[in-house]
Design a protein around this motif. Structure first.
Motif, short mmCIF file in Angstrom:
data_model
loop_
_atom_site.label_atom_id
_atom_site.label_comp_id
_atom_site.label_asym_id
_atom_site.label_seq_id
_atom_site.Cartn_x
_atom_site.Cartn_y
_atom_site.Cartn_z
N ASN A 1 34.82 40.12 38.45
CA ASN A 1 33.72 39.16 38.32
C ASN A 1 34.09 37.85 39.02
OD1 ASN A 1 35.53 37.92 36.62
ND2 ASN A 1 34.33 38.18 34.76
N GLY A 2 33.16 36.92 39.01
CA GLY A 2 33.42 35.56 39.47
C GLY A 2 33.91 35.43 40.90
N ILE A 3 34.89 34.56 41.09
CA ILE A 3 35.41 34.25 42.41
C ILE A 3 35.99 35.50 43.08
CG2 ILE A 3 37.20 32.96 43.64
CD1 ILE A 3 36.85 30.76 41.47
N GLY A 4 36.73 36.30 42.33
CA GLY A 4 37.33 37.51 42.89
C GLY A 4 36.30 38.49 43.38
N ARG A 5 35.21 38.66 42.63
CA ARG A 5 34.13 39.57 43.05
C ARG A 5 33.47 39.05 44.33
NH1 ARG A 5 29.51 41.03 38.78
NH2 ARG A 5 31.15 42.44 38.06
N SER A 6 33.22 37.76 44.38
CA SER A 6 32.59 37.17 45.56
C SER A 6 33.50 37.30 46.78
CB SER A 6 32.26 35.70 45.30
OG SER A 6 31.58 35.13 46.39
N ALA B 1 36.97 44.06 56.19
CA ALA B 1 38.24 44.38 55.55
C ALA B 1 38.13 45.59 54.61
CB ALA B 1 38.75 43.18 54.75
N ASN B 2 39.25 46.31 54.50
CA ASN B 2 39.43 47.25 53.39
C ASN B 2 39.86 46.42 52.19
OD1 ASN B 2 39.10 49.55 55.14
ND2 ASN B 2 41.22 49.25 55.81
N VAL B 3 39.27 46.68 51.03
CA VAL B 3 39.59 45.85 49.87
C VAL B 3 40.02 46.70 48.67
CG1 VAL B 3 38.09 43.92 50.53
CG2 VAL B 3 37.14 45.78 49.17
N THR B 4 41.07 46.25 48.02
CA THR B 4 41.44 46.79 46.72
C THR B 4 40.95 45.81 45.68
OG1 THR B 4 43.39 48.05 47.42
CG2 THR B 4 43.36 47.27 45.14
N ILE B 5 40.01 46.27 44.86
CA ILE B 5 39.48 45.44 43.77
C ILE B 5 40.09 45.93 42.47
CG2 ILE B 5 37.33 44.86 44.95
CD1 ILE B 5 35.94 47.08 43.32
N THR B 6 40.31 45.00 41.56
CA THR B 6 40.99 45.39 40.32
C THR B 6 40.66 44.46 39.17
OG1 THR B 6 43.16 45.84 39.33
CG2 THR B 6 43.05 44.02 40.91
N GLY B 7 40.74 45.01 37.98
CA GLY B 7 40.52 44.26 36.75
C GLY B 7 40.78 45.19 35.58
N ARG B 8 40.78 44.63 34.40
CA ARG B 8 41.06 45.45 33.20
C ARG B 8 39.80 46.12 32.64
NH1 ARG B 8 44.39 41.08 29.75
NH2 ARG B 8 42.70 39.81 30.60
N ASN B 9 38.64 45.54 32.95
CA ASN B 9 37.38 46.04 32.39
C ASN B 9 36.72 47.01 33.36
OD1 ASN B 9 34.41 46.04 31.87
ND2 ASN B 9 35.00 44.70 30.17
N LEU B 10 36.69 48.29 33.01
CA LEU B 10 36.14 49.33 33.88
C LEU B 10 34.69 49.07 34.23
CD1 LEU B 10 36.16 52.08 35.30
CD2 LEU B 10 35.74 53.15 33.07
N GLU B 11 33.88 48.69 33.26
CA GLU B 11 32.45 48.49 33.48
C GLU B 11 32.20 47.35 34.47
OE1 GLU B 11 28.48 47.20 30.90
OE2 GLU B 11 30.18 48.16 29.88
N ARG B 12 32.88 46.22 34.28
CA ARG B 12 32.69 45.08 35.19
C ARG B 12 33.23 45.39 36.59
NH1 ARG B 12 34.42 41.17 31.09
NH2 ARG B 12 36.24 40.78 32.39
N LEU B 13 34.34 46.13 36.65
CA LEU B 13 34.90 46.48 37.95
C LEU B 13 33.96 47.41 38.70
CD1 LEU B 13 37.37 46.06 39.75
CD2 LEU B 13 38.37 48.11 38.74
N GLU B 14 33.31 48.31 37.98
CA GLU B 14 32.34 49.21 38.60
C GLU B 14 31.15 48.41 39.13
OE1 GLU B 14 30.70 52.67 40.09
OE2 GLU B 14 32.74 52.26 39.37
N VAL C 1 41.50 50.17 38.02
CA VAL C 1 41.54 49.56 36.69
C VAL C 1 43.00 49.39 36.30
CG1 VAL C 1 40.91 49.79 34.26
CG2 VAL C 1 39.36 50.63 36.04
N ALA C 2 43.43 48.14 36.18
CA ALA C 2 44.84 47.89 35.90
C ALA C 2 45.02 46.51 35.29
CB ALA C 2 45.67 47.99 37.19
#
Length: 279
Positions: A16-21, A31-44, A64-65
């Motif tokens: 979410n937030g700055i990282g998502r943007s 770019a190829n991007v690796t996105i990550t966070g602890r919340n599966l739903e928000r990361l999706e 998810v990590a």
């Protein structure tokens, strides 16, 4: 050709937030991007935002990590290399002001909150930097840390542990910048002021209260002289600038403050001097 075409970016805290943007802007710029966070739903939600914006699924690695765990960090590095074969940019964005469940602030906060705050905002950055370092040396890459204006010099009595962590992060940015530039790796950071993200929600503030907070800050010139709370893309654009070797090649170990002017004012300036003098 998109400026990050063929490059790979890891962005922590990108659910979410700055990282998502930042993830969206990097991906749209090739770019190829690796996105990550602890919340599966928000990361999706982040992943679907990228895909709906026209980013091919082959450009996205969703993990998810928990970035504060060694296993989580290893998973980020390992899956990124497996899918994309290289790492060019590390954006250490994950961070939060962790609230004490008992509601206490300041010097009454527990040492447990202190340890958790520094583990997320500082130690995870140190560990990710160490693990990604050899791959960035290979690609002559970039590190962009996301700090905060709470680092100082103004005092932060309510959430002092968060301020301590960000102040330490600023010194870590400066020090690693000099250590790594000899290998061709640049390190810089951005220090946001008030930005309308899920940051206040993570502190336990519901949506309605968060909006009132942002509205109040924007309406008071002693808080935000620009009269508006920042948006995630305001900070994300700076992250991309610092990650762009062509645009920012001579910037080493610096932190760009983006706060609508907040750190340039003192409380007394909110009062009219003529009124103070009885004129």
């Amino acid at each position: 050709m998109p400026r990050f075409s063929g490059k790979t970016v890891i962005i922590t805290g990108s659910s979410n937030g700055i990282g998502r943007s930042a993830a969206l802007l990097f991906a749209l710029d090739g770019a190829n991007v690796t996105i990550t966070g602890r919340n599966l739903e928000r990361l999706e939600e982040t992943k679907q935002l990228l895909l709906k914006s026209g980013v091919p699924e082959k450009q996205v690695n969703s993990v998810v990590a928990d970035v504060t765990s060694s296993d989580g960090q290893d998973q980020l590095v390992k899956t990124t290399l497996e899918k994309f074969g290289r790492i060019d940019v590390l954006v250490n964005n994950a961070g939060a002001a962790i609230s004490d469940n008992s509601g206490v602030t300041g010097t009454d906060q527990s040492l447990d909150i202190y340890h958790k705050t520094l583990q997320l905002n500082l130690q995870a950055v140190i560990e990710m930097t160490k693990k990604v370092k050899p791959h960035l040396i290979e690609t002559k890459g970039e590190i962009v840390n996301v700090s905060s204006i709470v680092a100082g010099p103004q005092a932060q009595p309510d959430f002092m542990y968060y301020a301590i962590a960000k102040a330490a992060l600023d010194q870590y940015t400066r020090s690693t910048a000099i250590d790594l530039i000899q290998h061709g790796v640049r390190v810089n950071s951005v220090s946001p002021g008030v930005v309308a993200t899920g940051f206040t929600n993570a502190m336990g503030m519901p949506d309605q209260a968060s909006q009132k907070f942002y509205n109040y800050m924007a309406a008071h010139k002693e808080c935000i002289p620009a009269g508006v709370a920042g948006q995630p893309e305001d900070i994300a654009n700076i992250i991309l600038f610092l990650a762009d070797r062509k645009l920012s090649s001579y910037i080493i170990g610096q932190s760009i403050v983006a706060d609508g002017g907040s750190t340039l004012v003192m409380g007394c300036q909110a009062h009219d001097i003529k009124t103070m003098m009885g004129m």
